[in-house]
Design a protein around this motif. Structure first.
Motif, mmCIF file in Angstrom:
data_model
loop_
_atom_site.group_PDB
_atom_site.id
_atom_site.type_symbol
_atom_site.label_atom_id
_atom_site.label_comp_id
_atom_site.label_asym_id
_atom_site.label_seq_id
_atom_site.Cartn_x
_atom_site.Cartn_y
_atom_site.Cartn_z
ATOM 1 N N GLU A 185 0.646 -50.159 9.440
ATOM 2 C CA GLU A 185 0.757 -49.845 10.699
ATOM 3 C C GLU A 185 1.864 -48.601 11.004
ATOM 4 N N ASP A 186 2.577 -48.367 10.088
ATOM 5 C CA ASP A 186 3.439 -47.206 10.035
ATOM 6 C C ASP A 186 2.565 -45.777 9.997
ATOM 7 N N THR A 187 1.177 -45.921 9.720
ATOM 8 C CA THR A 187 0.469 -44.738 9.380
ATOM 9 C C THR A 187 0.363 -43.841 10.491
ATOM 10 N N GLU A 197 4.229 -42.321 20.415
ATOM 11 C CA GLU A 197 5.397 -42.982 20.449
ATOM 12 C C GLU A 197 6.823 -42.562 19.828
ATOM 13 N N LEU A 198 7.858 -42.907 20.622
ATOM 14 C CA LEU A 198 9.338 -42.633 20.197
ATOM 15 C C LEU A 198 9.370 -43.463 18.941
ATOM 16 N N GLN A 224 2.260 -40.623 16.238
ATOM 17 C CA GLN A 224 0.954 -40.695 17.045
ATOM 18 C C GLN A 224 -0.095 -41.209 15.847
ATOM 19 N N ALA A 225 -0.653 -42.501 15.892
ATOM 20 C CA ALA A 225 -1.699 -42.897 15.157
ATOM 21 C C ALA A 225 -3.270 -42.622 15.973
ATOM 22 N N PRO A 226 -4.098 -42.586 15.172
ATOM 23 C CA PRO A 226 -5.540 -42.369 15.578
ATOM 24 C C PRO A 226 -5.665 -43.289 16.620
ATOM 25 N N GLN A 238 5.215 -29.399 13.876
ATOM 26 C CA GLN A 238 3.855 -29.128 13.826
ATOM 27 C C GLN A 238 3.235 -30.603 13.409
ATOM 28 N N GLY A 239 4.319 -31.507 12.846
ATOM 29 C CA GLY A 239 3.632 -32.981 12.661
ATOM 30 C C GLY A 239 3.717 -33.084 10.986
#
Length: 120
Positions: free
Chosen positions: A88-90, A46-47, A39-41, A112-113
Protein backbone atom coordinates in the motif's frame (compact mmCIF):
# COMPACT_ATOMS: atom_id res chain seq x y z
CA UNK A 1 14.35 29.53 -11.28
CA UNK A 2 14.20 26.82 -8.65
CA UNK A 3 14.10 23.11 -9.34
CA UNK A 4 13.46 20.09 -7.13
CA UNK A 5 14.82 16.80 -8.43
CA UNK A 6 13.90 13.51 -6.78
CA UNK A 7 15.80 10.25 -6.99
CA UNK A 8 15.87 6.85 -5.32
CA UNK A 9 12.56 5.32 -6.32
CA UNK A 10 12.21 1.82 -7.70
CA UNK A 11 10.82 -1.66 -7.19
CA UNK A 12 11.23 -3.31 -3.80
CA UNK A 13 9.76 -6.38 -2.13
CA UNK A 14 7.43 -6.07 0.87
CA UNK A 15 9.46 -5.52 4.02
CA UNK A 16 12.26 -3.89 2.09
CA UNK A 17 13.71 -0.39 2.25
CA UNK A 18 14.28 2.56 -0.06
CA UNK A 19 15.78 5.99 0.44
CA UNK A 20 14.43 8.90 -1.56
CA UNK A 21 16.40 12.09 -2.09
CA UNK A 22 15.26 15.50 -3.28
CA UNK A 23 17.78 18.17 -4.18
CA UNK A 24 16.80 21.80 -4.62
CA UNK A 25 18.82 23.95 -7.00
CA UNK A 26 18.67 27.36 -8.63
CA UNK A 27 18.13 30.83 -7.21
CA UNK A 28 17.63 29.84 -3.60
CA UNK A 29 17.82 32.38 -0.81
CA UNK A 30 16.63 30.00 1.91
CA UNK A 31 14.36 27.00 2.34
CA UNK A 32 11.53 26.79 4.84
CA UNK A 33 9.60 23.54 5.26
CA UNK A 34 10.15 20.60 2.93
CA UNK A 35 7.99 17.55 2.58
CA UNK A 36 7.14 14.38 0.78
CA UNK A 37 3.74 13.61 -0.70
CA UNK A 38 2.51 10.57 -2.57
CA UNK A 39 -0.24 9.74 -5.00
CA UNK A 40 -1.44 6.23 -5.71
CA UNK A 41 -3.48 5.40 -8.83
CA UNK A 42 -7.06 6.57 -8.42
CA UNK A 43 -6.34 8.35 -5.16
CA UNK A 44 -5.69 11.93 -4.11
CA UNK A 45 -2.23 13.19 -3.33
CA UNK A 46 -1.51 12.86 0.38
CA UNK A 47 1.10 14.20 2.76
CA UNK A 48 3.61 11.58 3.87
CA UNK A 49 5.97 13.64 6.02
CA UNK A 50 7.38 17.14 6.37
CA UNK A 51 10.29 18.77 8.14
CA UNK A 52 10.66 22.41 9.13
CA UNK A 53 13.77 24.50 8.74
CA UNK A 54 14.42 23.89 12.43
CA UNK A 55 14.19 20.12 12.07
CA UNK A 56 10.73 19.48 13.52
CA UNK A 57 8.99 16.61 11.77
CA UNK A 58 5.48 15.33 11.23
CA UNK A 59 4.28 12.07 9.69
CA UNK A 60 1.11 10.56 8.32
CA UNK A 61 -0.24 7.93 10.70
CA UNK A 62 0.19 5.27 8.02
CA UNK A 63 3.98 5.69 7.93
CA UNK A 64 4.83 6.52 11.55
CA UNK A 65 7.56 4.25 12.87
CA UNK A 66 8.53 3.11 9.36
CA UNK A 67 9.55 6.28 7.50
CA UNK A 68 12.05 8.94 8.55
CA UNK A 69 12.39 12.36 6.96
CA UNK A 70 15.63 14.32 7.28
CA UNK A 71 17.37 17.23 5.59
CA UNK A 72 20.85 18.47 4.85
CA UNK A 73 20.60 22.25 4.76
CA UNK A 74 24.12 22.64 3.39
CA UNK A 75 23.13 20.56 0.37
CA UNK A 76 19.55 21.88 0.08
CA UNK A 77 18.45 18.27 0.13
CA UNK A 78 15.67 16.39 1.89
CA UNK A 79 15.58 12.62 2.34
CA UNK A 80 12.91 10.04 3.04
CA UNK A 81 14.13 6.75 4.50
CA UNK A 82 11.41 4.15 4.01
CA UNK A 83 11.63 0.87 5.92
CA UNK A 84 9.26 -2.07 6.29
CA UNK A 85 7.61 -1.14 3.02
CA UNK A 86 4.13 -2.45 2.28
CA UNK A 87 2.28 -2.88 -1.02
CA UNK A 88 0.00 0.00 0.00
CA UNK A 89 3.03 2.30 -0.03
CA UNK A 90 3.11 1.96 -3.82
CA UNK A 91 2.71 5.41 -5.32
CA UNK A 92 4.44 8.26 -7.09
CA UNK A 93 6.33 10.22 -4.42
CA UNK A 94 6.67 13.97 -4.83
CA UNK A 95 9.01 16.36 -3.07
CA UNK A 96 7.68 19.76 -2.03
CA UNK A 97 9.40 22.83 -0.65
CA UNK A 98 8.59 26.36 0.49
CA UNK A 99 11.60 28.15 -0.99
CA UNK A 100 12.57 31.79 -0.68
CA UNK A 101 14.13 33.25 -3.79
CA UNK A 102 14.71 36.60 -2.09
CA UNK A 103 14.73 37.68 1.54
CA UNK A 104 10.95 38.18 1.52
CA UNK A 105 9.58 36.36 -1.55
CA UNK A 106 8.88 32.65 -1.62
CA UNK A 107 6.96 30.12 -3.62
CA UNK A 108 5.78 26.54 -3.34
CA UNK A 109 7.77 24.15 -5.53
CA UNK A 110 7.23 20.55 -6.57
CA UNK A 111 9.49 17.89 -7.98
CA UNK A 112 8.59 15.75 -10.97
CA UNK A 113 7.88 12.65 -8.86
CA UNK A 114 9.55 9.28 -8.47
CA UNK A 115 7.77 5.93 -8.66
CA UNK A 116 7.91 3.57 -5.69
CA UNK A 117 6.51 0.09 -6.26
CA UNK A 118 6.29 -2.46 -3.45
CA UNK A 119 5.58 -5.90 -4.83
CA UNK A 120 6.76 -9.48 -4.62
Amino acid sequence: QVQLVESGGGLVQPGGSLRLSCAASGSIFSINAMGWYRQAPGKERELVAFITSGGSTNYADSVKGRFTISRDNAKNTVYLQMNSLKPEDTAVYYCNGDIYYSDYEYDDYWGQGTQVTVSS
